[in-house]
Design an enzyme around this catalytic site. Structure first.
Site, PDB file in Angstrom:
ATOM      1  N   LYS A 168      10.372  60.871  13.132  1.00 26.88           N
ATOM      2  CA  LYS A 168      11.152  62.101  13.219  1.00 26.88           C
ATOM      3  C   LYS A 168      11.310  62.483  14.689  1.00 26.88           C
ATOM      4  O   LYS A 168      10.339  62.529  15.436  1.00 26.88           O
ATOM      5  CB  LYS A 168      10.440  63.220  12.446  1.00 26.88           C
ATOM      6  CG  LYS A 168      11.297  64.448  12.187  1.00 26.88           C
ATOM      7  CD  LYS A 168      10.608  65.401  11.228  1.00 26.88           C
ATOM      8  CE  LYS A 168      11.476  66.615  10.945  1.00 26.88           C
ATOM      9  NZ  LYS A 168      10.839  67.548   9.993  1.00 26.88           N
ATOM     10  N   GLU A 217       7.005  73.659  -5.944  1.00 25.01           N
ATOM     11  CA  GLU A 217       6.983  75.080  -6.281  1.00 25.01           C
ATOM     12  C   GLU A 217       6.422  75.349  -7.676  1.00 25.01           C
ATOM     13  O   GLU A 217       5.708  76.340  -7.876  1.00 25.01           O
ATOM     14  CB  GLU A 217       8.403  75.654  -6.166  1.00 25.01           C
ATOM     15  CG  GLU A 217       8.943  75.690  -4.750  1.00 25.01           C
ATOM     16  CD  GLU A 217       9.593  74.388  -4.316  1.00 25.01           C
ATOM     17  OE1 GLU A 217      10.077  74.323  -3.168  1.00 25.01           O
ATOM     18  OE2 GLU A 217       9.611  73.426  -5.128  1.00 25.01           O
ATOM     19  N   ARG A 277      12.785  77.657  -8.254  1.00 19.95           N
ATOM     20  CA  ARG A 277      12.303  76.370  -8.761  1.00 19.95           C
ATOM     21  C   ARG A 277      11.004  76.513  -9.551  1.00 19.95           C
ATOM     22  O   ARG A 277      10.596  75.585 -10.257  1.00 19.95           O
ATOM     23  CB  ARG A 277      12.108  75.405  -7.584  1.00 19.95           C
ATOM     24  CG  ARG A 277      13.408  75.046  -6.880  1.00 19.95           C
ATOM     25  CD  ARG A 277      13.183  74.473  -5.485  1.00 19.95           C
ATOM     26  NE  ARG A 277      12.513  73.178  -5.497  1.00 19.95           N
ATOM     27  CZ  ARG A 277      13.132  72.012  -5.461  1.00 19.95           C
ATOM     28  NH1 ARG A 277      14.450  71.959  -5.431  1.00 19.95           N
ATOM     29  NH2 ARG A 277      12.454  70.887  -5.450  1.00 19.95           N
TER      30      ARG A 277
END
Length: 628
Positions: A290, A378, A406
């Site tokens: 990243k 979640e 969610r």
């Protein structure tokens, strides 16, 4: 001045495919340079896009887009995709009002096969496309690109489980960079790391290093052969570990390929050409970094996950002592959480992979054994909180409004029906600006109001936020405090853990004829409007239970009522007011000012609120027209 001769001539993937293969590394370097310049000017997601440049080039080089389907998970890494698919000259508008969206959006381009913003949807969506193409006789191929962070979510594994048992041509690319926004957590990332990546990364790095040395010094072929032999022996030594990782995905019915260097664009092209010809479910495991190509982002991918605009250079005449901005609501919550935890050892905090965004960094540092990052999960976060509450803990779930959607079934089934004392600290309520409709917190009041046992509070400023958090935390039932993104009005914040009466509002300004019933962030705009029309302003504090006595009193003593909220009008706080008025036979002309039944846009929050009729100026015009 940028030097991007190859990229300058690419206006579609068709142009990209006309380049010879050996030119692709140069194109990757140019695309990285363009991205650094572009995002530096506009702000936006950064490190994640730097990490997928080579992959994006390879995908559009091999696959016949838009005939073939590319589904990007989450979509914050889609900037290189947008640049290569005809939107390069509009990148200066990204995440701005009327400009490009920060995520793939079907209405924006035929190359955006699936609108995204939330995680772990790519495999299911790409599988659906693959099956539909098969049923219709379409020869298109479907590819899902998903990060290892998003792979930890249950929805991804549900789709893997289904895809591996279906006769569909699907390629899943696992982009493994050991990160979501924060470093990944949980057993799956550790499994991947321990069984494949730790040694493979070293091998790939060394092979790449030796390739560079070949170009620089051209050592003897014997020396190269000896070093290559040693490296392949190292790979063979790790064969058992690789086999274990391979078996994880092959047990789902996928043919596994990897792990391979995700920054070697030529190798990626060769692999993708082969994989595109294969039938059935395929999984390609790539290793990326990243922030690749920008050292600051490589060294701190959390900080550089997203960035603001690069500040303009200051002249000597413009140098001023900067004024410290007021704390954000997120910071107010983070400070309260640490103070409350110091006062009550039962408090535990839970986040679904949003440590920085939800303001939990300091809490983790001070109370590491009481901090739980459950990953992008979640549903699990909410049920985990319910289990903690069953055993006497006092869970605080720090979650964005859009992500609480969610976990709605778990909130209802696992928390509310059992009347468990879980506090939901709901950040990013209302309009969220540049992130747009996929992240808008426009629905929580509507979907929480109907949940039994639930107390819902909406603070009007920073001090109210602390008061209502303290109040709801003390209750022995499910509670939610929802607050907006960014800073408030700069109210002075008490350092105490004082509470307020539950279900009682307060009058902020006394006027006549018109009563503005304000909820949460809209109270400040209501106070501004009230100065012009001499209206009464009530800060209701609570959406549930509603202050029925205050509502009835306002209806009896005023000619007009106006309800203002930063939530969907359908089923929101205004609807609760109308229900109360009808039940008590106190019907008065009532104007509801809320988010209409539309998909909101991305861009500057103030501009969007103005378009929705929720700025102070637009509210004033609405109210004046209503009372005529």
């Amino acid at each position: 001045m940028m030097n991007t001769p190859l990229l300058d001539n690419i206006n579609s993937p068709k142009d990209l495919r006309e380049l010879p293969l050996e030119k692709l590394p140069q194109l990757a370097a140019e695309l990285r340079e363009f991205l650094l310049d572009s995002v530096g000017k506009t702000g936006g997601h950064f490190a994640s896009n730097l990490g997928v440049i080579e992959l994006t080039i390879a995908l559009h080089y091999v696959y016949d887009t838009p005939h073939d389907h590319l589904v990007w998970d989450v979509g914050h890494q889609s900037y290189p995709h947008k640049i290569l698919t005809g939107r390069k000259n509009r990148m200066n508008t990204i995440r701005q009002y009327g400009g490009l969206a920060g995520f793939p959006k079907r209405s924006e381009s035929e190359y955006d096969d699936f609108g995204v913003g939330h995680s772990s949807t790519s495999i299911g969506a790409a599988l659906g496309m693959a099956v539909a193409d098969k049923l219709s006789g379409n020869t298109a191929r479907s590819v899902a690109i998903i990060g290892d962070g998003a792979m930890t979510a249950g929805q991804a594994f549900e789709a893997l489980n289904c895809a591996g048992d279906m006769d569909a041509n699907l390629l899943v690319i696992l982009n493994d960079n050991e990160m979501s926004i924060s470093p990944n957590v949980g057993a799956l990332p550790k499994y991947l790391a321990s069984h494949v990546l730790s040694d493979m990364r070293g091998v790939l790095h060394e092979l790449k290093h030796q390739s560079a040395r070949v170009l620089d010094r051209l050592p003897s072929m014997k020396e190269i052969a000896e070093k290559a032999e040693n490296k392949f022996k190292a790979i063979a030594h790790e064969g058992e570990h690789i086999k274990q990782s391979l078996s994880l995905f092959e047990n789902f019915g996928f043919d596994y390929t990897g792990a391979v260097d995700g920054h070697d664009v030529i190798q990626l092209v060769e692999l993708l050409r082969e994989l595109r010809q294969r039938k059935g479910a395929q999984l390609l495991h790539i290793i990326t970094k990243k922030g690749n190509g920008y050292k600051l982002a490589e060294n701190d991918p959390v900080k550089y996950h997203a960035i603001g605009k690069t500040p303009a250079a200051e002249t000597s005449g413009s140098l001023k002592t900067p004024v410290a901005p007021p704390p954000t609501y997120t910071q107010v919550f983070g400070k309260w959480l640490c103070d409350q935890a110091a006062a009550d050892s039962r408090l535990v905090a839970i986040t679904p992979a949003m440590r920085e965004g939800s303001g939990l960094v300091e809490f983790e540092q001070q109370f590491p054994t009481r901090y739980f990052d459950v990953g992008i999960a979640e549903q699990h976060a909410v049920t985990f909180a319910a289990g903690l509450a069953c055993q006497g803990a006092k869970p605080v779930v720090a979650i964005y409004s859009t992500f609480l959607q969610r976990g709605y079934d778990q909130l209802l089934h696992d928390v509310a029906l059992q009347n468990l004392p879980v506090l939901f600290a709901i950040d990013r309520a209302g309009i969220v600006g540049a992130d747009g409709p996929t992240h808008a917190g426009a629905y929580d009041l509507s979907f929480l109001r109907c949940v039994p046992n639930m107390v819902i509070a909406a603070p009007s400023d920073e001090n109210e936020c602390r008061l209502l958090l303290s109040t709801c935390y003390q209750l022995d039932q499910p509670t939610a405090v929802r607050y907006p993104r960014g800073s408030g009005c700069g109210a002075e914040i008490s350092g105490s853990l004082q509470t307020v009466p539950v279900g009682k509002g307060v009058i902020r300004k006394q006027g006549e004829k018109i009563a503005i019933i304000g909820f949460g962030s809209m109270v400040q705009a209501a106070l501004t409007v009230a100065e012009t029309v001499n209206a009464t302003v009530a800060d209701m504090r609570f959406v549930k239970p509603l202050d029925i006595d205050l509502i009835v009193e306002l209806a009896q003593s005023h000619d007009y009522l106006v309800c203002v909220e930063e939530n969907a009008q359908a089923g929101g706080a205004g609807s609760a007011v109308l229900e109360t008025l009808a039940e008590h036979g106190c019907l008065k002309p009532t104007l509801l000012c809320a988010i209409p039944d539309i998909v909101t846009e991305h861009g500057d929050s103030a501009k969007i609120l103005d378009d929705l009729g929720l700025s102070a100026e637009k509210l004033l015009a609405k109210i004046q027209a209503f009372v005529k």
